[in-house]
Each structure stands twice: as C-alpha cells, then as structure tokens.
Design a protein around this motif. Sequence first.
Motif, PDB file in Angstrom:
ATOM      1  N   HIS A   1      -0.392 -11.815   1.171  1.00  0.00           N
ATOM      2  CA  HIS A   1      -0.172 -11.971  -0.265  1.00  0.00           C
ATOM      3  C   HIS A   1      -1.423 -12.494  -0.957  1.00  0.00           C
ATOM      4  O   HIS A   1      -2.072 -13.421  -0.466  1.00  0.00           O
TER       5      HIS A   1
ATOM      6  N   TYR B   1       3.209  -5.662  -8.509  1.00  0.00           N
ATOM      7  CA  TYR B   1       3.851  -4.470  -7.955  1.00  0.00           C
ATOM      8  C   TYR B   1       5.034  -4.113  -8.822  1.00  0.00           C
ATOM      9  O   TYR B   1       5.694  -4.997  -9.358  1.00  0.00           O
TER      10      TYR B   1
ATOM     11  N   ASN C   1       0.843  -1.190   0.000  1.00  0.00           N
ATOM     12  CA  ASN C   1       0.000   0.000   0.000  1.00  0.00           C
ATOM     13  C   ASN C   1       0.879   1.242   0.000  1.00  0.00           C
ATOM     14  O   ASN C   1       2.045   1.186   0.337  1.00  0.00           O
TER      15      ASN C   1
ATOM     16  N   THR D   1       4.814 -10.321  -9.718  1.00  0.00           N
ATOM     17  CA  THR D   1       3.424 -10.797  -9.726  1.00  0.00           C
ATOM     18  C   THR D   1       3.340 -12.059  -8.873  1.00  0.00           C
ATOM     19  O   THR D   1       4.110 -13.002  -9.069  1.00  0.00           O
TER      20      THR D   1
ATOM     21  N   SER E   1      -1.775 -10.410  -7.571  1.00  0.00           N
ATOM     22  CA  SER E   1      -1.348  -9.033  -7.288  1.00  0.00           C
ATOM     23  C   SER E   1      -0.021  -8.761  -7.975  1.00  0.00           C
ATOM     24  O   SER E   1       0.837  -9.638  -8.080  1.00  0.00           O
TER      25      SER E   1
END
Lengths: 159, 159
Positions: A18, A24, A3, A114, A22
């Motif tokens: 996790h 990043y 976040n 990922t 997702s």
Amino acid sequence: MINTSAKERHRILYLEDHITGSAYEFGPIVMDEKAMIDFASQYDPQVFHTDPEAARKTSFEGLVASGWHSVVLATRLLVDHYFLRLANLGSPGVDELRWLKPVRPGDELSVRLTILEVRPSESKTDRGVIKGLVEVLNQAGEVVTTWKGINIVSRKDAV
Amino acid sequence: MINTSAKERHRILYLEDHITGSAYEFGPIVMDEKAMIDFASQYDPQVFHTDPEAARKTSFEGLVASGWHSVVLATRLLVDHYFLRLANLGSPGVDELRWLKPVRPGDELSVRLTILEVRPSESKTDRGVIKGLVEVLNQAGEVVTTWKGINIVSRKDAV
C-alpha cells in the motif's frame, strides 16, 4: 498496488503493498428500488426508505435509500475488488461516516478508495494499520457517502 | 423522554424532548447464524463471515458477524423504539464507529442510547442537532459495537 494484469489482480496485498495517496475505483453497482425497500423494511423501516407514496410528503420528497444500504452496497464492491485480496486481520471501525446526498432508486454507485495512511504496528511486528478514505459516487459523479476505514493488515515479511 | 406509559410511548419526540445524559435501552434481538451468512454473502463475503469451517482457520477462530450486520440489526432496534417516534429530518452521518468484540451466531444484541448533545440550529430556527452515543451490548453485557450518531430533529415550537 492494484494492477491490471491478470497475475497482479490475484496477488495478495500486504501492508507493504500500500502506498499513501494511491487511489482506486470499483463498480458501478445499481441501487435497485425493490432491494432498497426490502433492505429498509428489514433494518431501517422509516417511511422515506420504505414507502414511495409517503416519502413524497417528507423532506426527502421521494424514496431515498437507507444510508446503511448505501454503505453495505459499497462494502460489497470493496470486498470483491479489494478486501478479498487483502491480508486482512479485521477492522477496528470507521470514522467520519457521512451521508452527503440522497441515493435514489436506480442510482449507480461506484467506490473510490484512497489510501490515507500506512503504519507498521509498534507493538506487533507482524502487522500494521491502513487507513483509507472511501468515497461513494453516483452516476453523475457526485459524492453521496464517505467514510474513513481502518484495517489491520499482515506484513509480508512476517508471513 | 422515553416514558413507559402507553400515551407517552406514542408521543412524537422533538428536539426539546431530549435531555443530555439521558440513557435508554432497547432489545434484545438475536443474531441468527443463517441470517449472518445470508447478510455477509450479499454484502460482505469474507470467509470469516460466510463459511463456518474456513472461519476456524482465521484469526477469528470461528464465524463472526459482519460488523455492518451488527450495525443494521442495532439500527432496527433504534428505529422501532426511537426513530419512528422522532421528528427526524435525517442524519448527516455517524462518528467513531467501533467494532470492539466479535458477534457470534446466537448472540442477543441490545442497544443503549445515551444523549450526548442537544443543540438548536443557529441558521434554521425550526430544527436542531442531536448527538447520541449508541452502544451495542451482547447477552453477557459486553459492549461489542459503538458509534456516535447525529440527527437533525424538528423543534416543537416550530411545528
């Protein structure tokens, strides 16, 4: 999971934090020519990694970073932005490491992580396994290097 | 393939010079504590790689080398003794990299390379693919790290 609020950025990440799918992005970090040559001279002294002149006569047509150098620079990004927050018990290894495109002097590398799999251990109730796809991108957005990393991570409810 | 006579030691190795099942050992090379900390400070700054005191309180119970450091030290041995002789067109990547045992300060690492597969390219008649198992051993003969490397190598009759 990762976040943007200051408080969230420093929270420890356990297995339960996790979510499969997702993704990043971290970086960029610059692949400097002198650092390329220094690294390769120490660990991977092939001419296409150490000698700009001689490299022109090879199939690479110029200096390219040692593939391992791209891996460890990307690892630095992963450590700074992810592993230092991870309740990390270690890594058994990585799979399918691929060097897809050459990395040249001055390239700016970013990392996209990922989450592929989050699985509690069947034998040890205090931990689990996370598998993640690491993609290293250059400044043109091209994927230059990929691998699938495996990490053993603590469960929050076991701490 | 890798013969002990002086003349043979300097001969270029083409695809045809490789025999499936052949095995070679190179090394040792020392994993020095200061070099461990320097490498990890630059590329993998997790406390169990950078801080001997803090590392004692982790699951590793002391300083361990970054797994990538073991890989690149072993790569240096492979380059010096094998890749510098290889008619090497580059590597698409490695598979199944595993960190099986911790590498500690002062450990002496050797490399055993076993040729797994030698395959002429179907599309390009001047080259082929070699797959090799790399095993990194410590001074006790324990296998600490393994991976399967892939290299594109020129054919002798195409040169």
